[in-house]
Design a protein around this motif. Structure first.
Motif, PDB file in Angstrom:
ATOM      1  N   GLY A 391     -13.586  45.458 -14.125  1.00  0.00           N
ATOM      2  CA  GLY A 391     -12.286  45.627 -13.479  1.00  0.00           C
ATOM      3  C   GLY A 391     -11.141  45.839 -14.439  1.00  0.00           C
ATOM      4  N   GLU A 392      -9.965  45.444 -13.972  1.00  0.00           N
ATOM      5  CA  GLU A 392      -8.716  45.774 -14.667  1.00  0.00           C
ATOM      6  C   GLU A 392      -8.573  45.096 -16.030  1.00  0.00           C
ATOM      7  N   VAL A 393      -9.352  44.059 -16.276  1.00  0.00           N
ATOM      8  CA  VAL A 393      -9.285  43.376 -17.578  1.00  0.00           C
ATOM      9  C   VAL A 393      -9.704  44.322 -18.726  1.00  0.00           C
ATOM     10  N   ILE A 394     -10.461  45.368 -18.357  1.00  0.00           N
ATOM     11  CA  ILE A 394     -10.923  46.357 -19.349  1.00  0.00           C
ATOM     12  C   ILE A 394      -9.801  47.374 -19.603  1.00  0.00           C
ATOM     13  N   ASP A 395      -9.745  47.905 -20.817  1.00  0.00           N
ATOM     14  CA  ASP A 395      -8.716  48.884 -21.170  1.00  0.00           C
ATOM     15  C   ASP A 395      -9.046  50.268 -20.595  1.00  0.00           C
ATOM     16  N   ALA A 396      -8.925  50.411 -19.287  1.00  0.00           N
ATOM     17  CA  ALA A 396      -9.079  51.717 -18.627  1.00  0.00           C
ATOM     18  C   ALA A 396      -8.213  51.664 -17.384  1.00  0.00           C
ATOM     19  N   ASP A 397      -7.415  52.702 -17.170  1.00  0.00           N
ATOM     20  CA  ASP A 397      -6.577  52.696 -15.967  1.00  0.00           C
ATOM     21  C   ASP A 397      -6.364  54.107 -15.470  1.00  0.00           C
ATOM     22  N   ALA A 398      -6.019  54.197 -14.194  1.00  0.00           N
ATOM     23  CA  ALA A 398      -5.936  55.514 -13.550  1.00  0.00           C
ATOM     24  C   ALA A 398      -4.640  55.652 -12.758  1.00  0.00           C
ATOM     25  N   CYS A 399      -4.469  56.861 -12.190  1.00  0.00           N
ATOM     26  CA  CYS A 399      -3.289  57.150 -11.362  1.00  0.00           C
ATOM     27  C   CYS A 399      -3.456  56.527  -9.977  1.00  0.00           C
ATOM     28  N   THR A 400      -2.422  56.702  -9.148  1.00  0.00           N
ATOM     29  CA  THR A 400      -2.527  56.227  -7.763  1.00  0.00           C
ATOM     30  C   THR A 400      -3.499  57.135  -6.995  1.00  0.00           C
ATOM     31  N   GLY A 401      -4.054  56.648  -5.903  1.00  0.00           N
ATOM     32  CA  GLY A 401      -4.953  57.485  -5.092  1.00  0.00           C
ATOM     33  C   GLY A 401      -6.269  56.807  -4.798  1.00  0.00           C
ATOM     34  N   GLY A 402      -6.418  55.518  -5.162  1.00  0.00           N
ATOM     35  CA  GLY A 402      -7.678  54.815  -4.921  1.00  0.00           C
ATOM     36  C   GLY A 402      -8.563  54.785  -6.157  1.00  0.00           C
ATOM     37  N   PHE A 403      -8.099  55.394  -7.238  1.00  0.00           N
ATOM     38  CA  PHE A 403      -8.927  55.493  -8.452  1.00  0.00           C
ATOM     39  C   PHE A 403      -9.095  54.136  -9.139  1.00  0.00           C
ATOM     40  N   ASN A 404      -8.035  53.321  -9.116  1.00  0.00           N
ATOM     41  CA  ASN A 404      -8.139  52.037  -9.824  1.00  0.00           C
ATOM     42  C   ASN A 404      -9.104  51.084  -9.121  1.00  0.00           C
ATOM     43  N   LEU A 405      -9.081  51.092  -7.791  1.00  0.00           N
ATOM     44  CA  LEU A 405     -10.043  50.224  -7.094  1.00  0.00           C
ATOM     45  C   LEU A 405     -11.468  50.702  -7.346  1.00  0.00           C
ATOM     46  N   GLN A 406     -11.663  52.022  -7.422  1.00  0.00           N
ATOM     47  CA  GLN A 406     -13.025  52.498  -7.686  1.00  0.00           C
ATOM     48  C   GLN A 406     -13.492  52.024  -9.067  1.00  0.00           C
ATOM     49  N   ILE A 407     -12.566  51.965 -10.032  1.00  0.00           N
ATOM     50  CA  ILE A 407     -12.942  51.448 -11.363  1.00  0.00           C
ATOM     51  C   ILE A 407     -13.436  50.002 -11.214  1.00  0.00           C
ATOM     52  N   ALA A 408     -12.717  49.218 -10.402  1.00  0.00           N
ATOM     53  CA  ALA A 408     -13.120  47.817 -10.191  1.00  0.00           C
ATOM     54  C   ALA A 408     -14.481  47.736  -9.487  1.00  0.00           C
ATOM     55  N   TRP A 409     -14.667  48.544  -8.403  1.00  0.00           N
ATOM     56  CA  TRP A 409     -15.959  48.500  -7.678  1.00  0.00           C
ATOM     57  C   TRP A 409     -17.104  48.883  -8.630  1.00  0.00           C
ATOM     58  N   SER A 410     -16.913  49.995  -9.379  1.00  0.00           N
ATOM     59  CA  SER A 410     -18.018  50.532 -10.194  1.00  0.00           C
ATOM     60  C   SER A 410     -18.375  49.599 -11.349  1.00  0.00           C
ATOM     61  N   THR A 411     -17.345  49.155 -12.079  1.00  0.00           N
ATOM     62  CA  THR A 411     -17.643  48.292 -13.229  1.00  0.00           C
ATOM     63  C   THR A 411     -18.170  46.938 -12.742  1.00  0.00           C
ATOM     64  N   GLY A 412     -17.683  46.486 -11.576  1.00  0.00           N
ATOM     65  CA  GLY A 412     -18.169  45.217 -11.017  1.00  0.00           C
ATOM     66  C   GLY A 412     -19.647  45.300 -10.667  1.00  0.00           C
ATOM     67  N   ALA A 413     -20.023  46.361  -9.942  1.00  0.00           N
ATOM     68  CA  ALA A 413     -21.429  46.503  -9.527  1.00  0.00           C
ATOM     69  C   ALA A 413     -22.338  46.597 -10.753  1.00  0.00           C
ATOM     70  N   VAL A 414     -21.910  47.398 -11.749  1.00  0.00           N
ATOM     71  CA  VAL A 414     -22.749  47.585 -12.944  1.00  0.00           C
ATOM     72  C   VAL A 414     -22.873  46.264 -13.722  1.00  0.00           C
ATOM     73  N   ALA A 415     -21.749  45.572 -13.895  1.00  0.00           N
ATOM     74  CA  ALA A 415     -21.802  44.309 -14.645  1.00  0.00           C
ATOM     75  C   ALA A 415     -22.715  43.309 -13.936  1.00  0.00           C
ATOM     76  N   GLY A 416     -22.599  43.218 -12.607  1.00  0.00           N
ATOM     77  CA  GLY A 416     -23.416  42.258 -11.843  1.00  0.00           C
ATOM     78  C   GLY A 416     -24.897  42.556 -11.972  1.00  0.00           C
ATOM     79  N   GLU A 417     -25.252  43.833 -11.761  1.00  0.00           N
ATOM     80  CA  GLU A 417     -26.662  44.206 -11.831  1.00  0.00           C
ATOM     81  C   GLU A 417     -27.209  43.977 -13.243  1.00  0.00           C
ATOM     82  N   SER A 418     -26.440  44.403 -14.255  1.00  0.00           N
ATOM     83  CA  SER A 418     -26.929  44.273 -15.638  1.00  0.00           C
ATOM     84  C   SER A 418     -27.085  42.803 -16.027  1.00  0.00           C
ATOM     85  N   ALA A 419     -26.095  41.985 -15.619  1.00  0.00           N
ATOM     86  CA  ALA A 419     -26.174  40.570 -15.989  1.00  0.00           C
ATOM     87  C   ALA A 419     -27.440  39.929 -15.400  1.00  0.00           C
TER      88      ALA A 419
END
Ligand SMILES: Cc1cc2nc3c(=O)[nH]c(=O)nc-3n(C[C@H](O)[C@H](O)[C@H](O)COP(=O)(O)OP(=O)(O)OC[C@H]3O[C@@H](n4cnc5c(N)ncnc54)[C@H](O)[C@@H]3O)c2cc1C
Length: 422
Positions: A391-419
């Motif tokens: 999520g947002e704790v990582i140094d990556a950010d996007a414009c408005t339009g739903g992109f930032n939440l997708q970063i949170a969903w994607s990195t969250g799912a990957v981190a959970g599965e990998s862990a």
């Protein structure tokens, strides 16, 4: 059974917990708030712009910092995956302008309810009202010291930090994740506000407080060097140019166009120039012809009363002031040069950025845990095995339009599965 602790029950933490549990781990999601997803509740003005219908290239274009780091995470879990989860949980969605995706109900609370339900169904447990104060690492994993409802110490084999950024700190994102990451030797790229309104050097925008402009084109030009005070050469290209909506406020400017422009400007936007084309559909020549027509229609009137077909009343005085034309002047006395100056001002209303508003007012924090120290395929720390970020704790950010939440969903799912699986 492998245990995974997740700090943060925002969008990244909820998905991380769900995916860790789904992949066989005993997952616990800890949040200091008594409810999950407090920031999520505020998103999209309470409607939650969940994601965007753009393809990966579209996402990259809208992710000005460290988009490439996110490639693998987007490959593993993308917009259709979060929408499928919401569908399963009974939350249909709709697409709006700019392929922005919202729940059909226009209620962010429906999205939160669905995600909490999904993560619990997957087997994750939520420990709410519980704040993590410190973390210790030994060879067997991580010991968390916590206060609140589930106070005391807890040990986990793997740990996912999903604590968000630094803005809207009343929602719980107070930068604790940076402190935890630093204690493990991670580099924190200085957190700064992004998607943030601007204070302006000029006073006139503040006098227009409350006025919103639709269908205007905003252009943003970087300051040429730090400390520049609003110089802009004709040759300079805008770093941002878009048609849409903006708003004048008591401190300067805000609204969708301004927030997006802030994301494209340098770390220190002071001195950047913003120009507004109030009549983007008209070329300078067509606009001049339009002015001539209106001035013919209102001949013998004062110029301020001859522009009412073209502009909202509150803006007329400002445009005339900036064009250097007396508002009370009679149309009969208006010179060609003065008409040209009015036309030029209508096409290029110019402001200088004094500074961004404070970080707490930012929609998103730019900066955070350096992506150089995180494996993009797993979100695992390259410095500390068993430690993950999402999520947002990582140094990556996007414009408005739903992109930032997708970063949170994607990195969250990957981190959970990998862990759970690594
Ligand atoms: C007003 C507003 C509107 C927005 N609208 C949109 C939008 O429509 N679309 C979009 O894509 N993005 C939007 N965003 C951005 C989006 O909300 C964030 O990108 C997203 O919430 C980040 O998710 P996260 O899980 O990383 O962090 P957060 O949602 O911030 O969650 C982090 C959680 O960690 C918890 N936490 C932190 N420290 C501790 C600790 N020590 N112990 C226990 N718990 C802790 C916090 O309480 C918090 O609940 C908006 C942001 C704001 C402020």
């Amino acid at each position: 059974m492998l245990t995974v602790g997740i700090i943060g029950a925002g969008p990244a933490g909820l998905l991380a917990g769900a995916y860790a549990a789904k992949n066989g781990a005993k997952a616990e999601i800890i949040d200091k708030n008594e409810r999950a997803g407090r920031k999520l509740f505020l998103t999209g003005k309470g409607r939650c712009n969940i994601t965007n219908g753009a393809d990966r290239d579209g996402f990259m274009k809208n992710t000005p910092r460290n988009g490439r780091f996110l490639y693998s995470a987007f490959d593993a879990f993308f917009s259709d995956d979060i929408l499928e989860i919401l569908r399963q949980e009974g939350v249909p969605v709709k697409l709006e302008r700019g392929e922005r995706c919202f729940p059909e109900s226009d209620k962010s609370s429906d999205v939160i309810r669905a995600l909490v339900s999904y993560s619990v169904k997957c087997g994750a447990r939520l420990l709410l009202g519980t704040e993590v104060g410190s973390i210790e690492k030994d060879e067997t994993g991580f010991t968390l010291r916590m206060s609140g409802m589930h106070g005391g110490t807890r040990h986990y084999d793997r740990l996912i930090i999903a604590t968000g950024g630094l803005s809207y700190h009343l929602t719980g994102s107070t930068g604790d994740g940076y402190r935890f990451a630093e204690s493990f030797g991670h580099t924190i790229v200085e957190p700064k506000p992004s998607l943030i309104p601007f204070e302006t050097v000029e006073e006139w925008p503040k006098e227009l407080m409350g006025l919103s402009l639709k269908n205007v084109t905003l252009r943003a030009y970087k300051p040429e060097k730090p400390g520049d005070t609003g110089k802009k050469t004709k040759k300079q290209k805008p770093v941002y140019e878009e048609l849409g909506e903006m708003l004048f406020t008591h401190f300067g400017v805000s609204g969708p166009l301004v927030l997006s422009a802030s994301s494209m400007l340098a770390d220190d936007p002071a001195g950047a120039v913003l120009t507004v084309d109030l009549k983007p559909a008209l070329s300078p020549e067509t606009l001049d012809a339009r002015l001539l027509r209106d001035f013919e229609k209102y001949k013998h009137k004062q110029v301020k009363n001859a522009m009412t077909d073209l502009l909202p009343q509150r803006l007329i005085d400002t445009v005339l002031f900036l064009a250097g034309v007396s508002a009370d002047k009679s149309i009969d006395e208006l010179t060609k040069e003065e008409r040209t100056a009015i036309g030029e001002t209508l096409k290029c209303l110019r402001m200088t950025v004094k500074r961004p508003r404070p970080i707490d007012e930012a929609i998103i924090t730019r900066g955070g845990v350096s992506v150089k120290e995180i494996d993009p395929k797993t979100m695992e720390s390259k410095l500390v095995p068993g430690l993950y970020f999402a999520g947002e704790v990582i140094d990556a950010d996007a414009c408005t339009g739903g992109f930032n939440l997708q970063i949170a969903w994607s990195t969250g799912a990957v981190a959970g599965e990998s862990a759970a699986l690594n």
